[in-house]
Design an enzyme around this catalytic site. Structure first.
Site, short mmCIF file in Angstrom:
data_model
loop_
_atom_site.label_atom_id
_atom_site.label_comp_id
_atom_site.label_asym_id
_atom_site.label_seq_id
_atom_site.Cartn_x
_atom_site.Cartn_y
_atom_site.Cartn_z
N THR A 50 0.81 -1.21 0.00
CA THR A 50 0.00 0.00 0.00
C THR A 50 0.85 1.26 0.00
O THR A 50 0.32 2.37 -0.08
CB THR A 50 -0.93 0.01 1.22
OG1 THR A 50 -0.15 -0.25 2.40
CG2 THR A 50 -1.99 -1.09 1.09
N HIS A 55 8.41 0.59 7.25
CA HIS A 55 8.88 1.49 8.31
C HIS A 55 9.36 0.65 9.49
O HIS A 55 9.30 -0.59 9.46
CB HIS A 55 7.80 2.49 8.72
CG HIS A 55 6.50 1.87 9.12
ND1 HIS A 55 6.31 1.19 10.30
CD2 HIS A 55 5.30 1.82 8.47
CE1 HIS A 55 5.07 0.75 10.39
NE2 HIS A 55 4.43 1.12 9.28
N HIS A 58 7.69 -2.42 10.86
CA HIS A 58 7.77 -3.70 10.16
C HIS A 58 9.06 -4.46 10.49
O HIS A 58 9.20 -5.64 10.13
CB HIS A 58 7.76 -3.48 8.63
CG HIS A 58 6.48 -2.93 8.10
ND1 HIS A 58 6.38 -1.65 7.59
CD2 HIS A 58 5.24 -3.47 8.00
CE1 HIS A 58 5.13 -1.43 7.19
NE2 HIS A 58 4.43 -2.52 7.42
N LYS A 92 -7.58 -1.35 11.41
CA LYS A 92 -8.05 -0.12 10.76
C LYS A 92 -9.50 0.16 11.15
O LYS A 92 -10.32 -0.74 11.24
CB LYS A 92 -7.95 -0.25 9.24
CG LYS A 92 -6.52 -0.38 8.72
CD LYS A 92 -5.72 0.87 8.98
CE LYS A 92 -4.30 0.72 8.50
NZ LYS A 92 -3.49 1.93 8.77
N ARG A 96 -9.61 0.95 3.67
CA ARG A 96 -8.37 1.40 3.06
C ARG A 96 -8.62 1.87 1.63
O ARG A 96 -9.51 1.38 0.95
CB ARG A 96 -7.35 0.25 3.04
CG ARG A 96 -6.88 -0.18 4.41
CD ARG A 96 -5.94 -1.36 4.29
NE ARG A 96 -5.58 -1.88 5.60
CZ ARG A 96 -4.36 -1.84 6.10
NH1 ARG A 96 -3.40 -1.27 5.42
NH2 ARG A 96 -4.10 -2.36 7.28
N GLN A 186 -6.58 -14.38 2.41
CA GLN A 186 -5.31 -14.66 3.07
C GLN A 186 -5.19 -16.14 3.40
O GLN A 186 -4.11 -16.73 3.28
CB GLN A 186 -5.18 -13.83 4.35
CG GLN A 186 -3.81 -14.01 5.03
CD GLN A 186 -3.57 -13.01 6.14
OE1 GLN A 186 -4.05 -11.89 6.10
NE2 GLN A 186 -2.81 -13.43 7.14
N ASP A 207 -1.94 -8.86 15.27
CA ASP A 207 -3.25 -8.51 14.72
C ASP A 207 -3.66 -9.43 13.59
O ASP A 207 -4.81 -9.38 13.12
CB ASP A 207 -3.27 -7.06 14.26
CG ASP A 207 -2.22 -6.75 13.20
OD1 ASP A 207 -1.24 -7.52 13.08
OD2 ASP A 207 -2.36 -5.74 12.48
N LYS A 246 3.56 3.72 19.95
CA LYS A 246 3.78 2.68 18.96
C LYS A 246 5.17 2.81 18.36
O LYS A 246 5.63 3.90 18.03
CB LYS A 246 2.72 2.78 17.85
CG LYS A 246 2.64 1.55 16.98
CD LYS A 246 1.43 1.63 16.05
CE LYS A 246 1.30 0.37 15.22
NZ LYS A 246 0.11 0.43 14.34
N LYS A 249 6.98 5.52 15.47
CA LYS A 249 6.27 6.78 15.29
C LYS A 249 7.04 7.89 15.99
O LYS A 249 7.48 7.72 17.13
CB LYS A 249 4.85 6.69 15.85
CG LYS A 249 3.96 5.67 15.14
CD LYS A 249 3.61 6.13 13.75
CE LYS A 249 2.63 5.16 13.09
NZ LYS A 249 2.29 5.57 11.72
N THR A 250 7.19 9.02 15.34
CA THR A 250 7.83 10.18 15.93
C THR A 250 6.97 11.41 15.68
O THR A 250 5.94 11.33 15.01
CB THR A 250 9.23 10.44 15.31
OG1 THR A 250 9.07 10.89 13.96
CG2 THR A 250 10.08 9.18 15.33
#
Length: 426
Positions: A50, A55, A58, A92, A96, A186, A207, A246, A249-250
């Site tokens: 996507t 990041h 992952h 989510k 998406r 899946q 998840d 999380k 994340k910044t």
């Protein structure tokens, strides 16, 4: 099923998983251990393309794949060109955005380039990683045939108990029928890989547990009696930092693996800036330093942890961007934060402007030292910004080429931002 505390794995790979913190739960821990001990095992991890970059969030999966491959097992990386056309509802609260085939293919190529920093794909070894696009088999499915062959093994009663679906329904957030199909697709991926590639293990974030278990059950039901039909799944923890945020994340957003989206220097600084309480955990998960060495590096607290953070930053940057980039980032950090005058390796921001106000500079989109002009104004007036080593407490100060001294000006903003800024002469 959680790992039995008394169970000590025999396989080096699973031992590494436990030591490094790559494990949360498994469908059958002992069976997975036995499969890993018996010889080369094929496993898979899936990514929906996507975006054009992974990041830091992952990276637990990526490091786990690397650990298994180094132990002799074979990774299959599924780029979900087919499932990305549906959209995974996991985690989510809204549907998406659906992507075009051209976007999916471009993103897949970018992800392979990033994963190639951690996995070997074309070395000629038996356990070379393989990247497959599930569009190759999902887009060929005939819908009625798929419903008759695969859909009959799923019940709505069971599916709506999966946390992903239940959370959306409980919150009365729309869940499209398109998304509701995701679990079936899946599960079918796992069945396809089991049949055609000998893949017996899937792992991913916690998840994904419901989707992965659905794949195991589908394989068991679709395998003829008398043939081996055992498959397994394993989840890795979704990491949070010591302050509950999380991982990855910044204030500036996600910590991307693509150097075009996040330069190696900023990636290095992300690790340097980690919480003291997280250093040992991050060294175990995101580097390959021996456990004993990590213990030695982190046995003392306080200022002594700075050396451990620097080692973490260097090793993490080296794995992703290579040794040269890691050394350059290390040198730049020493120059920028060591108080010297040599900033030759510090990242540079070139402005196609004759002048700029200080408040606009520190909130520039390519810099974003502070999240807003309101915060920037307050921090500048409090003495958080230096120009060429001198405090500047005037947010409205206009900076020009004259401040660059014929080359660049040295900007220090807050504890983390150090950058060389060039401004065009008027």
């Amino acid at each position: 099923m959680q790992v039995p505390p008394a169970h000590q794995p025999k396989s080096p790979a699973l031992t590494t998983f436990l030591e490094r913190g790559y494990f949360e739960q498994a469908s059958d821990f002992a069976a997975i251990d036995a499969a890993m001990t018996a010889g080369m095992m094929t496993f898979y991890v899936g990514y929906d393309p996507t975006g054009n970059s992974l990041h830091v969030g992952h990276l637990v999966q990526v490091m786990a794949m690397r650990a298994l491959q180094r132990a002799g097992h074979r990774p299959i990386v599924i780029v979900g060109g087919g499932t990305a056309s549906v959209g995974d509802p996991s985690g989510k609260s809204e549907t998406r955005k659906l992507l075009s085939r051209a976007d999916i293919e471009a993103n897949a190529a970018a992800l392979r380039a990033q994963l190639s920093q951690f996995l070997h794909f074309d070395s000629g070894a038996p356990n070379d990683a393989v990247m497959l696009d599930n569009a190759d088999w999902l887009l060929e499915l005939r819908y009625i045939d798929f419903l008759r062959e695969i859909g009959r093994h799923f019940t709505i009663n069971r599916m709506i108990t999966v946390k992903t679906y239940r959370d959306r329904l409980d919150a009365e957030i729309p869940l499209s029928f398109l998304e509701f199909n995701y679990q079936l697709l899946q599960a079918y991926d796992f069945l396809h890989l089991f049949r055609h590639h000998g893949c017996i293990l899937q792992f991913g974030g916690s998840d994904q547990w419901g989707n992965m278990v659905a794949g195991i059950e589908l394989i068991r039901r679709m395998t003829p009696e008398g043939e081996p039909g055992t498959a397994h799944c394993l989840t890795l923890p979704l990491l949070t930092t010591a302050d509950g945020k999380k991982m990855g994340k910044t204030e500036r957003g996600a910590v991307w693996l693509d150097p075009e989206r996040l330069p190696p220097f900023d990636y290095y600084q992300y690790w340097i800036g980690c919480d003291d309480r997280d250093v040992a955990k991050l060294l175990r998960i995101f580097t390959e330093l021996p456990i004993a060495e990590i213990a030695a590096l982190t046995q003392d607290g306080g200022a002594a942890l700075n050396a451990a953070k620097a080692r973490l930053a260097y090793e993490a940057t080296r794995l992703l961007h290579g040794q040269e980039a890691a050394e350059t980032a290390q040198t730049a950090a020493r120059q920028a934060f060591g108080g010297g005058e040599d900033w030759s390796a510090v990242p540079e921001l070139n402005l196609d402007l004759a002048e700029i106000k200080l408040i606009d500079l520190v909130t520039h989109p390519e810099l974003l030292a502070f999240k807003s002009k309101r915060e920037a104004r307050q921090r500048i007036e409090q003495g958080a910004v230096k120009i060429n080593g001198e405090l500047c407490i005037d947010p409205a100060r206009v900076l020009t080429a004259a401040d660059c001294g014929g080359a660049y000006l040295r900007l220090q903003a807050g504890k983390k931002t150090r950058v060389r800024v060039t401004i065009l002469p008027s």
